[in-house]
Design a protein around this motif. Structure first.
Motif, short mmCIF file in Angstrom:
data_model
loop_
_atom_site.label_atom_id
_atom_site.label_comp_id
_atom_site.label_asym_id
_atom_site.label_seq_id
_atom_site.Cartn_x
_atom_site.Cartn_y
_atom_site.Cartn_z
N UNK A 141 1.16 -7.65 4.07
CA UNK A 141 1.48 -6.25 3.78
C UNK A 141 1.93 -6.00 2.34
N UNK A 142 2.58 -6.99 1.73
CA UNK A 142 3.01 -6.83 0.35
C UNK A 142 1.81 -6.67 -0.57
N UNK A 143 0.79 -7.46 -0.36
CA UNK A 143 -0.38 -7.41 -1.24
C UNK A 143 -1.22 -6.16 -0.97
N UNK A 144 -1.28 -5.75 0.29
CA UNK A 144 -1.95 -4.50 0.60
C UNK A 144 -1.22 -3.33 -0.06
N UNK A 145 0.11 -3.39 -0.08
CA UNK A 145 0.89 -2.32 -0.71
C UNK A 145 0.71 -2.30 -2.22
N UNK A 146 0.55 -3.46 -2.84
CA UNK A 146 0.28 -3.48 -4.28
C UNK A 146 -0.95 -2.65 -4.60
N UNK A 147 -1.95 -2.78 -3.75
CA UNK A 147 -3.19 -2.04 -3.98
C UNK A 147 -3.02 -0.56 -3.66
N UNK A 148 -2.39 -0.28 -2.51
CA UNK A 148 -2.30 1.10 -2.05
C UNK A 148 -1.26 1.91 -2.82
N UNK A 149 -0.09 1.32 -3.09
CA UNK A 149 1.00 2.06 -3.72
C UNK A 149 0.99 1.97 -5.24
N UNK A 150 0.61 0.82 -5.77
CA UNK A 150 0.64 0.64 -7.22
C UNK A 150 -0.73 0.79 -7.87
N UNK A 151 -1.78 0.71 -7.07
CA UNK A 151 -3.13 0.75 -7.64
C UNK A 151 -3.51 -0.52 -8.35
N UNK A 152 -2.88 -1.63 -7.96
CA UNK A 152 -3.17 -2.91 -8.61
C UNK A 152 -4.43 -3.53 -8.04
N UNK A 153 -5.11 -4.29 -8.87
CA UNK A 153 -6.24 -5.10 -8.45
C UNK A 153 -5.79 -6.56 -8.51
#
Length: 424
Positions: A141-153
């Protein structure tokens, strides 16, 4: 291109007090060095704590980078003051990690306010998360949140699939832990970096078994450090021929086949060359139980030197008959490459990674045949036979993988990935 990189410094912070680096340490530090020295990249050091992300102070990231480059890459000793600085930085990192965990518990936020403030107003500047060490990667979930909340790749460096493919050679439970890491890398990774064709093939085979689509990626061989390209000088005159095995003494390194080979050499009579074991003792499973006692019983023909500095290792390599590399499995073969660059022949296992790393310049044998290893050692130790001279001549065609080419390839692959994203 302008970019922001969330660089996962967790492993480097944890390993900061180590005098010598592992292969993964070298890769991790080299990538941090690459990003920090890129004028178009803003680096934000981060670390995982449970299912949240903490942020390191820029000064601490710079300090760890500077001191580890001095110690691991330049091979320079740290002063007492530098060692105290490393300890203080390490402790501040521990406090940061605890703070991230506490913040998650109190507020529910996965990402600290300081990180949101750093990223505010970044506009279209691309944001990447990079993990070069497998460190963490257990809370999807942390890595999914990086993408969803921060827009990180997300970019992951995959070193090997050994714990998944060969659980008999790792500590109990490490196979499933690594499987969790690789599921996250496969499902959440936007770009994967592999160190070899073999590592990529095994990663994709794992993804197929898990029903996960193949993420894009690039194969980039690990660069050999420049100091291995300069032959050391030594005043030591060896009284007898010797061979080296280099690496942590763990089950998959297959020290046992060499111990059995040396027992055969003793039984055959005549001169017996010396086997020098360079590497700390690792864990024990059924595959290597009793090897330490067996090695001790073969003294003085078998000698354990523990871990040594790169400078001491280079001196050892420069005087050896050959490097012995009998592993059952590897993701790459850094000692083989380092030896080849120094002009030292290698006798290695006939496994996929060594075909790739050795470029056809190593003698490859079955890892299960002590007779074959004993025969090869005998031939390479005898200067009246042509085997070692032929191997030396073959090394002239070896093309060492270098870090500048590695990072050129990385930037090309990343630019291509970004073009594909823009076109979608």
């Amino acid at each position: 291109m302008k970019r922001i990189v969330l660089y996962d410094c967790g492993r480097l912070m944890a390993r900061a007090k180590s005098a010598t680096p592992t292969g993964i340490d070298r890769v991790d530090l080299r990538y941090l060095d690459h990003f920090l020295n890129d004028p178009d990249t803003e680096v934000i050091g981060v670390g995982q704590k449970s299912d949240s992300l903490g942020i390191y102070a820029d000064a601490d990231v710079a300090t760890i980078h500077r001191l580890l480059c001095r110690r691991w890459l330049d091979r320079a000793p740290l002063s007492d003051a530098d060692k105290r600085t490393v300890t203080r930085t390490y402790l501040r990192g521990k406090v940061m990690s605890l703070g991230a965990k506490l913040g998650r518990k109190l507020t529910g936020a996965r990402f600290p306010g300081a990180l949101h403030r750093r990223l505010a107003g970044r506009g279209d500047t691309p944001l990447f998360y990079f993990n070069g060490s497998h460190k963490g990667l257990t809370k999807e979930p942390l890595f999914a949140a990086m993408k969803a909340e921060l827009g990180a790749q997300l970019i992951f460096f995959v070193h090997d699939m050994i714990p998944v493919d060969f659980p008999q050679y790792v500590r109990p439970g490490h196979d499933e832990k690594h499987a969790v890491r690789m599921r996250i890398a496969a499902r959440q990774g936007d770009l994967i970096v592999w160190n070899s064709i073999y590592s990529k093939d095994r990663f994709y085979a794992f993804a197929d078994r898990e029903g996960i689509a193949h993420p894009p990626g690039v194969i980039l061989h690990i660069g050999v450090e420049p100091h291995f390209q300069v032959l050391p000088t030594s005043d030591v005159t060896e009284e007898r021929p010797y061979f080296l095995i280099v690496g942590t003494v763990e089950p998959r390194k297959n020290l046992r086949v060499l111990l059995e080979a040396w027992e055969l050499l003793r039984a055959r009579g005549g001169p017996v060359p010396e086997l020098r074991i360079i590497g700390k003792r690792g864990w024990v499973t059924e595959a290597n139980e009793g090897d330490a006692e067996r090695a001790a019983s073969l003294a003085p023909d078998v000698v354990e030197l523990d871990r040594v500095s790169d400078d001491a290792l280079m001196v050892q390599l420069s005087g050896a008959c050959a490097l012995l590399f009998p592993s059952f499995t590897e993701g790459w073969g850094m000692p083989l490459v380092e030896a080849a660059v120094m002009g030292l022949p290698a006798i290695a296992s006939d496994i996929p990674a060594f075909h790739e790393a050795g470029q056809g310049c190593a003698l490859l044998l079955s890892p299960d045949s002590p007779e074959a290893w004993a025969d090869a050692v005998t031939r390479y130790a005898d200067p009246s036979l042509p085997d070692r001279a032929t191997a030396l001549a073959g090394l002239l065609r070896f093309a060492p993988p270098l870090w500048p080419a590695h990072f050129d390839g990385f930037e090309v692959a990343l630019a291509e990935y970004m073009r594909n994203v823009a076109e979608k």
